[in-house]
Design a protein around this motif. Structure first.
Motif, PDB file in Angstrom:
ATOM      1  N   LYS A  15       6.687 -19.359 -62.814  1.00  0.00           N
ATOM      2  CA  LYS A  15       6.918 -20.680 -63.796  1.00  0.00           C
ATOM      3  C   LYS A  15       5.563 -21.016 -64.393  1.00  0.00           C
ATOM      4  O   LYS A  15       5.431 -21.259 -65.718  1.00  0.00           O
ATOM      5  CB  LYS A  15       7.417 -21.823 -63.067  1.00  0.00           C
ATOM      6  N   GLU A  16       4.352 -21.015 -63.551  1.00  0.00           N
ATOM      7  CA  GLU A  16       3.065 -21.252 -63.900  1.00  0.00           C
ATOM      8  C   GLU A  16       2.652 -20.264 -65.147  1.00  0.00           C
ATOM      9  O   GLU A  16       2.046 -20.614 -66.130  1.00  0.00           O
ATOM     10  CB  GLU A  16       2.123 -21.279 -62.933  1.00  0.00           C
ATOM     11  N   PHE A  17       2.962 -19.064 -64.804  1.00  0.00           N
ATOM     12  CA  PHE A  17       2.518 -17.880 -65.786  1.00  0.00           C
ATOM     13  C   PHE A  17       3.189 -17.996 -67.173  1.00  0.00           C
ATOM     14  O   PHE A  17       2.621 -17.959 -68.147  1.00  0.00           O
ATOM     15  CB  PHE A  17       2.846 -16.599 -65.180  1.00  0.00           C
ATOM     16  N   LEU A  18       4.533 -18.445 -67.093  1.00  0.00           N
ATOM     17  CA  LEU A  18       5.335 -18.613 -68.250  1.00  0.00           C
ATOM     18  C   LEU A  18       4.869 -19.805 -69.153  1.00  0.00           C
ATOM     19  O   LEU A  18       5.051 -19.839 -70.303  1.00  0.00           O
ATOM     20  CB  LEU A  18       6.792 -18.697 -68.047  1.00  0.00           C
ATOM     21  N   ARG A  19       4.257 -20.830 -68.455  1.00  0.00           N
ATOM     22  CA  ARG A  19       3.826 -21.858 -69.357  1.00  0.00           C
ATOM     23  C   ARG A  19       2.422 -21.849 -69.872  1.00  0.00           C
ATOM     24  O   ARG A  19       1.799 -22.664 -70.189  1.00  0.00           O
ATOM     25  CB  ARG A  19       4.197 -23.436 -68.586  1.00  0.00           C
ATOM     26  N   GLY A  20       1.803 -20.592 -69.324  1.00  0.00           N
ATOM     27  CA  GLY A  20       0.395 -20.263 -69.669  1.00  0.00           C
ATOM     28  C   GLY A  20      -0.790 -20.903 -68.753  1.00  0.00           C
ATOM     29  O   GLY A  20      -1.769 -20.884 -69.141  1.00  0.00           O
ATOM     30  N   ALA A  21      -0.387 -21.323 -67.838  1.00  0.00           N
ATOM     31  CA  ALA A  21      -1.200 -21.630 -66.687  1.00  0.00           C
ATOM     32  C   ALA A  21      -1.554 -20.790 -65.749  1.00  0.00           C
ATOM     33  O   ALA A  21      -1.292 -20.587 -64.525  1.00  0.00           O
ATOM     34  CB  ALA A  21      -0.705 -22.929 -66.035  1.00  0.00           C
ATOM     35  N   PHE A  22      -2.820 -19.703 -66.574  1.00  0.00           N
ATOM     36  CA  PHE A  22      -2.817 -18.234 -65.918  1.00  0.00           C
ATOM     37  C   PHE A  22      -3.659 -18.515 -64.557  1.00  0.00           C
ATOM     38  O   PHE A  22      -3.299 -17.851 -63.609  1.00  0.00           O
ATOM     39  CB  PHE A  22      -3.442 -17.381 -66.726  1.00  0.00           C
ATOM     40  N   ALA A  23      -4.589 -19.580 -64.523  1.00  0.00           N
ATOM     41  CA  ALA A  23      -5.500 -19.794 -63.372  1.00  0.00           C
ATOM     42  C   ALA A  23      -4.548 -20.173 -62.131  1.00  0.00           C
ATOM     43  O   ALA A  23      -4.933 -19.771 -61.126  1.00  0.00           O
ATOM     44  CB  ALA A  23      -6.595 -20.633 -63.749  1.00  0.00           C
ATOM     45  N   ALA A  25      -1.484 -19.650 -61.785  1.00  0.00           N
ATOM     46  CA  ALA A  25      -0.483 -18.576 -61.610  1.00  0.00           C
ATOM     47  C   ALA A  25      -1.183 -17.496 -60.688  1.00  0.00           C
ATOM     48  O   ALA A  25      -0.701 -17.042 -59.380  1.00  0.00           O
ATOM     49  CB  ALA A  25       0.098 -18.122 -62.745  1.00  0.00           C
ATOM     50  N   LEU A  26      -2.507 -17.395 -61.109  1.00  0.00           N
ATOM     51  CA  LEU A  26      -3.232 -16.371 -60.398  1.00  0.00           C
ATOM     52  C   LEU A  26      -3.549 -16.901 -58.870  1.00  0.00           C
ATOM     53  O   LEU A  26      -3.326 -15.984 -57.820  1.00  0.00           O
ATOM     54  CB  LEU A  26      -4.682 -16.065 -60.810  1.00  0.00           C
ATOM     55  N   ARG A  27      -3.856 -18.297 -58.727  1.00  0.00           N
ATOM     56  CA  ARG A  27      -3.861 -18.512 -57.404  1.00  0.00           C
ATOM     57  C   ARG A  27      -2.787 -18.502 -56.475  1.00  0.00           C
ATOM     58  O   ARG A  27      -2.752 -18.150 -55.451  1.00  0.00           O
ATOM     59  CB  ARG A  27      -4.439 -20.158 -57.458  1.00  0.00           C
ATOM     60  N   LEU A  28      -1.550 -18.870 -57.001  1.00  0.00           N
ATOM     61  CA  LEU A  28      -0.261 -18.504 -56.399  1.00  0.00           C
ATOM     62  C   LEU A  28       0.074 -17.206 -55.987  1.00  0.00           C
ATOM     63  O   LEU A  28       0.435 -16.804 -54.773  1.00  0.00           O
ATOM     64  CB  LEU A  28       0.834 -19.192 -57.048  1.00  0.00           C
ATOM     65  N   TYR A  29      -0.378 -16.142 -56.962  1.00  0.00           N
ATOM     66  CA  TYR A  29      -0.095 -15.045 -56.663  1.00  0.00           C
ATOM     67  C   TYR A  29      -1.011 -14.641 -55.697  1.00  0.00           C
ATOM     68  O   TYR A  29      -0.759 -13.506 -54.696  1.00  0.00           O
ATOM     69  CB  TYR A  29      -0.117 -14.046 -57.954  1.00  0.00           C
ATOM     70  N   ALA A  30      -2.329 -14.871 -55.559  1.00  0.00           N
ATOM     71  CA  ALA A  30      -3.198 -14.654 -54.296  1.00  0.00           C
ATOM     72  C   ALA A  30      -2.583 -15.128 -53.102  1.00  0.00           C
ATOM     73  O   ALA A  30      -2.743 -14.288 -52.061  1.00  0.00           O
ATOM     74  CB  ALA A  30      -4.584 -15.202 -54.906  1.00  0.00           C
ATOM     75  N   LEU A  31      -2.130 -16.308 -53.020  1.00  0.00           N
ATOM     76  CA  LEU A  31      -1.338 -16.776 -51.788  1.00  0.00           C
ATOM     77  C   LEU A  31      -0.490 -15.810 -51.550  1.00  0.00           C
ATOM     78  O   LEU A  31      -0.232 -15.579 -50.108  1.00  0.00           O
ATOM     79  CB  LEU A  31      -1.148 -18.372 -52.018  1.00  0.00           C
ATOM     80  N   ILE A  32       0.231 -15.332 -52.280  1.00  0.00           N
ATOM     81  CA  ILE A  32       1.617 -14.571 -51.780  1.00  0.00           C
ATOM     82  C   ILE A  32       0.803 -13.299 -51.323  1.00  0.00           C
ATOM     83  O   ILE A  32       1.344 -12.651 -50.367  1.00  0.00           O
ATOM     84  CB  ILE A  32       2.404 -14.175 -53.106  1.00  0.00           C
ATOM     85  N   LEU A  33      -0.045 -12.541 -51.995  1.00  0.00           N
ATOM     86  CA  LEU A  33      -0.629 -11.471 -51.432  1.00  0.00           C
ATOM     87  C   LEU A  33      -1.286 -11.545 -50.335  1.00  0.00           C
ATOM     88  O   LEU A  33      -1.395 -10.544 -49.391  1.00  0.00           O
ATOM     89  CB  LEU A  33      -1.667 -10.616 -52.704  1.00  0.00           C
TER      90      LEU A  33
END
Length: 193
Positions: A15-23, A25-33
């Protein structure tokens, strides 16, 4: 310690990625990883979020492509990773090709390279006369420390000690405490005496 729910975090990250909030989104993906280091969806999301900081359109296009192929192709992550590497490589190559002539034009537009100046000196047979002929109309472009040392030494040898000292003083911040450059002060002052 309870593990984070990967599906909820993936949905939030997308959702963050799709709305263009890349930073974000990256934090969330990092948390998942952090919790699920081998999760392909999170790896691709992290790659694309990072890319999105530079180019939102490219990241979005690759994200859409990944969504299309992820169920049909078992190597979808490798495909996306390869595309990202290819994009980076192409951008770097284009940047080098486009910036090199522009840099040369800026750098050498109203001057000549030191190597070209030395060739001119060689053909004329006299450093001092050649330098005097060009010093008011053309600048000599020096690109490295060795050229600088050679140039200042030759200036001092030919009696341009004040000019040599001026070059040394003007370039002191470029070379810092480089001992070879600092030794030039002794060379110039020794010739001056």
């Amino acid at each position: 310690m309870r593990k984070v729910n990967q599906n909820i975090l993936l949905q939030r990250a997308e959702k963050e990625f799709l709305r263009g909030a890349f930073a974000s989104a990256l934090r969330l993906y990092a948390l998942i990883l952090k919790e699920y280091p081998s999760l392909d969806e999170a790896k691709v999301g992290a790659y694309l979020s990072d890319l999105g900081e530079e180019s939102a359109e490219e990241a979005q296009a690759l994200f859409d492509y990944y969504q299309m192929i992820k169920t049909n192709k078992p190597n979808a992550v490798e495909i996306i990773h390869s595309l990202i590497e290819s994009l980076d490589s192409t951008k770097e190559t284009l940047h080098q090709l486009l910036s090199l002539p522009a840099e040369e034009e800026v750098e050498y537009g109203d001057g000549i390279r030191y190597s070209d100046f030395l060739a001119l000196v060689k053909s004329r047979g006299n450093f001092k006369k050649t330098f005097e002929d060009i010093m008011f109309s053309t600048k000599v472009v020096i690109t490295d420390k060795d050229e600088f040392i050679d140039f200042v030494t030759k200036l001092a040898d030919e009696g341009f000690d004040e000019m040599a000292l001026g070059y040394l003083d003007a370039s002191a911040s470029l070379f810092g405490n480089d001992q070879d450059v600092l030794a030039l002060y002794h060379i110039v002052q020794g010739i001056k005496k």
